[in-house]
Scaffold this motif. Structure first.
Motif, PDB file in Angstrom:
ATOM      1  N   TYR A 387       0.836  -1.197   0.000  1.00  0.00           N
ATOM      2  CA  TYR A 387       0.000   0.000   0.000  1.00  0.00           C
ATOM      3  C   TYR A 387       0.869   1.245   0.000  1.00  0.00           C
ATOM      4  N   ILE A 392      -4.794   2.380   4.857  1.00  0.00           N
ATOM      5  CA  ILE A 392      -5.150   0.998   4.497  1.00  0.00           C
ATOM      6  C   ILE A 392      -4.933   0.034   5.665  1.00  0.00           C
ATOM      7  N   SER A 406       1.917  -7.136   5.241  1.00  0.00           N
ATOM      8  CA  SER A 406       1.814  -5.927   4.434  1.00  0.00           C
ATOM      9  C   SER A 406       3.157  -5.240   4.340  1.00  0.00           C
ATOM     10  N   GLU A 408       4.684  -1.048   3.140  1.00  0.00           N
ATOM     11  CA  GLU A 408       4.411   0.278   2.596  1.00  0.00           C
ATOM     12  C   GLU A 408       5.326   0.529   1.410  1.00  0.00           C
ATOM     13  N   VAL A 427      -2.360  -1.850  -3.537  1.00  0.00           N
ATOM     14  CA  VAL A 427      -3.382  -0.796  -3.469  1.00  0.00           C
ATOM     15  C   VAL A 427      -2.683   0.524  -3.785  1.00  0.00           C
TER      16      VAL A 427
END
Length: 638
Positions: A387, A392, A406, A408, A427
């Motif tokens: 993301y 998010i 996840s 960044e 995303v």
């Protein structure tokens, strides 16, 4: 014993602060503040997860002093992080009242209203941002200075750059006034904050000078943020101070200079220090930001909220201007009272209503909320998510620092999909993606290894830096067509093995044993995949996983996970994941099991002596533990 008037005024001030606090609690738990865009979520992310990953408390972008203070409230959620800001604002207002009394200003209690209802400051108090905490410390440092508590004033000043980096522009002014006061002995204490935070953060950044070397605002970013006119912030007076407070500020400044020149005859008295430190600090701070935005330096985005860090000083100066006006109108009795009441009602109205849009969910956050619902409804949140907007992971409720869940941003490689785990989700949003994320949308569309899933477009006028409507695009890493995969594991449980003497039951990720590496063992047991096996099964990719348990800072334990395609000992394609690399070590927690995963594309075998070798290489002498070394080999059609 306090004077009766002081006691009475103190009760009034505390009553005002209590009413404002109670109203703030109602506002916070009935609104979703969007003031500051994505920054409040980034600050909250650092403060909330800082208790699990302590290095985050010292993140340079987040500002260590702010993050540490806010973390106490953030553990209870975003609304409590916002409540922390309200409390900092109330303290700033209280210290401003104390300072106004110290300066012998009339109607000192009114400064509480001037501070709290400055338009930009009122909005900032309800957002998880740094400006309000900075203002509280700034006013406290000046209060201590005028109380002649120079040592404590210097100590508080030393922490200001650790809340707002640009406060360094005020340091020459502070050094000047301390020098004029001949307070030479306290000048070394301007470094207390720097040395204290440097020492506390050193274990995480492996350098005493990390506050300098890791400073996030080096150079400029005009290619991202652009630049504007020199008078940008002056032109935004309505949204910063509001016209009534700005007018009172100007009256107080002109009158103060006039009295100092005509009455005081340039004496270095209290009025001199008042003018130098109160309006002087405000104007110097304003000028520095104006210049930075004009020249496009210091990563300036021209955000008016940054001036909120010093608006309590403008409020104190405005009170001085109010005193001048009421003194002039005092002979008019009821007319003076009527004008004063009207003026403050105007100030309260402007302060509370000028930024009402900041008290509801932002248009970008509304769209990102729809994106998160889509991910959850379609089961896509079970995959690793890459993301750009920190909203998010906040909305999905996932640990943004668990690299298995996840990450960044995206890897800085030519073909992004080659560096992503299978089925990963990207995303991309049109604000952070092409700017801070340095990833234009066409790069994702041009990547044959990615599948475009869906686009979300803002239909309500939300725009980004390039002037286009805000949008979010979702991509997924394609699953390769696998002919066959094979998994090899070493759980270090075989006590009859060649290196079993190094197997330890001190710590184990699975089973009872792990591999204990120190000065006596340089290389772990290796996996060797021969030319025959590679060629026969057409393996062209492998995924290597190992669990590591460091008991010493990784800067002191140079070691690597090595994947090497070699021929007779000569490396043809060598890849090493160095645990002591700062970019990698900051992701790993001491005294915990950490998962490391590396993807590797296997060259086509050319000679019968070719082989693929996977092992852990301990280049240091201190103890470190490894467990569950796993290699998965894939063959896929392109």
């Amino acid at each position: 014993m306090m004077r009766p008037t002081h006691k009475k005024e103190l009760k009034l001030v505390l009553s005002l602060l209590t009413v404002f606090f109670l109203a703030s609690v109602v506002i916070i738990f009935n609104t979703e503040n969007s003031f500051g865009g994505g920054d409040p979520f980034s600050h909250f992310k650092l403060a909330y997860w800082g208790w699990k990953y302590p290095r985050l408390l010292f993140d340079s972008w987040g500002k260590p002093v702010y993050t540490i203070l806010a973390s106490l409230f953030a553990q209870m959620g975003m609304n409590f992080a916002r409540l922390h800001n309200v409390l900092m604002g109330l303290l700033a207002a209280f210290f401003s009242w104390k300072l106004a009394r110290e300066l012998k200003l009339n109607n000192a209690w009114l400064v509480v209203l001037l501070v709290l209802f400055t338009p930009i400051y009122f909005s900032l108090m309800f957002a998880a941002l740094t400006e309000v905490t900075f203002s509280m410390l700034l006013v406290l440092s000046l209060l201590l200075f005028f109380q002649r508590k120079y040592f404590w004033s210097a100590v508080v000043i030393s922490f200001l750059p650790l809340v707002r980096t640009e406060s360094v522009v005020l340091l020459p002014l502070f050094l000047l006034v301390f020098g004029l006061k001949k307070q030479w002995k306290v000048l070394p204490f301007f470094t207390v904050g720097f040395f204290l935070i440097s020492l506390l953060g050193r274990p995480f950044y492996h350098s005493f000078w990390w506050l300098i070397t890791d400073m996030p605002y080096k150079g400029g970013a005009t290619d991202i943020y652009g630049h504007g006119t020199l008078f940008h912030f002056i032109n935004q007076t309505r949204g910063i101070l509001g016209y009534p407070i700005a007018a009172l500020f100007c009256v107080g400044l002109v009158a103060g200079l006039w009295f100092w020149i005509k009455r005081d005859r340039f004496q270095m008295n209290q009025r001199f220090y008042f003018l130098l430190l109160i309006p002087g600090s405000y104007l110097l701070f304003l000028a520095a930001h104006s210049y930075a935005w004009w020249q496009g330096i210091g990563n300036s985005l021209g955000l008016i909220r940054v001036i909120g860090a010093v608006t309590p000083l403008a409020a104190i100066m405005a009170l001085s201007g109010f005193d001048v006006i009421t003194g002039f109108l005092s002979k008019y009795g009821k007319i003076a009272v009527g004008i004063s009441v009207f003026l403050f009602l105007w100030i309260l109205h402007v302060g509370a209503t000028d930024n009402l849009n900041g008290f509801k969910k932002g248009k970008a956050e509304q769209l990102l909320g729809e994106v998160c619902e889509y991910l959850q409804q379609n089961g896509l949140d079970k995959h690793k998510i890459f993301y750009f907007s920190t909203y998010i992971p906040f909305k999905l409720g996932i640990d943004p620092y668990d690299q298995a869940l996840s990450a960044e941003g995206l890897p800085p490689v030519s073909r992004i999909s080659d560096d992503l785990p299978d089925s990963s989700i990207i995303v991309w949003d049109s604000h952070f993606g092409p700017n801070e994320g340095r990833t234009p949308l066409n790069r994702l569309f041009d990547d044959a290894g990615l599948t475009f899933l869906k686009v979300f477009n803002s239909q309500n006028g939300s725009r980004v830096m390039d002037g286009f409507n805000y949008s979010v695009c979702i991509f997924q890493k394609k699953e390769p067509i696998r002919k066959e995969s094979r998994i090899r594991t070493n759980d270090f449980e075989d006590k009859e093995g060649k290196d079993s003497s190094f197997y330890s039951h001190d710590f184990a990720h699975s089973g009872s044993y792990s591999l204990k590496m120190d000065s006596l063992i340089q290389f772990s047991p290796a996996f060797r995949i021969s030319y025959h096996e590679l060629n026969k099964n057409k393996y062209n990719r492998c995924r290597v996983e190992v669990w590591v348990y460091p008991v010493h800072p990784l800067s002191e334990i140079p070691c690597s996970l090595v994947i090497n395609f070699e021929n007779k000992g000569r490396a043809i394609k060598y890849q090493a994941y160095n645990l002591d690399n700062p970019l990698n070590s900051k992701k790993l927690r001491l005294n915990h099991w950490n998962r490391i995963e590396v993807n590797y594309f296997v060259p086509k075998p050319q000679h019968k002596s070719d082989q693929l070798v996977i092992y852990v290489w301990n280049r240091g002498k201190k103890v470190i533990y490894f467990d569950d070394l796993k290699v998965e080999l894939f063959a896929s059609d392109k």
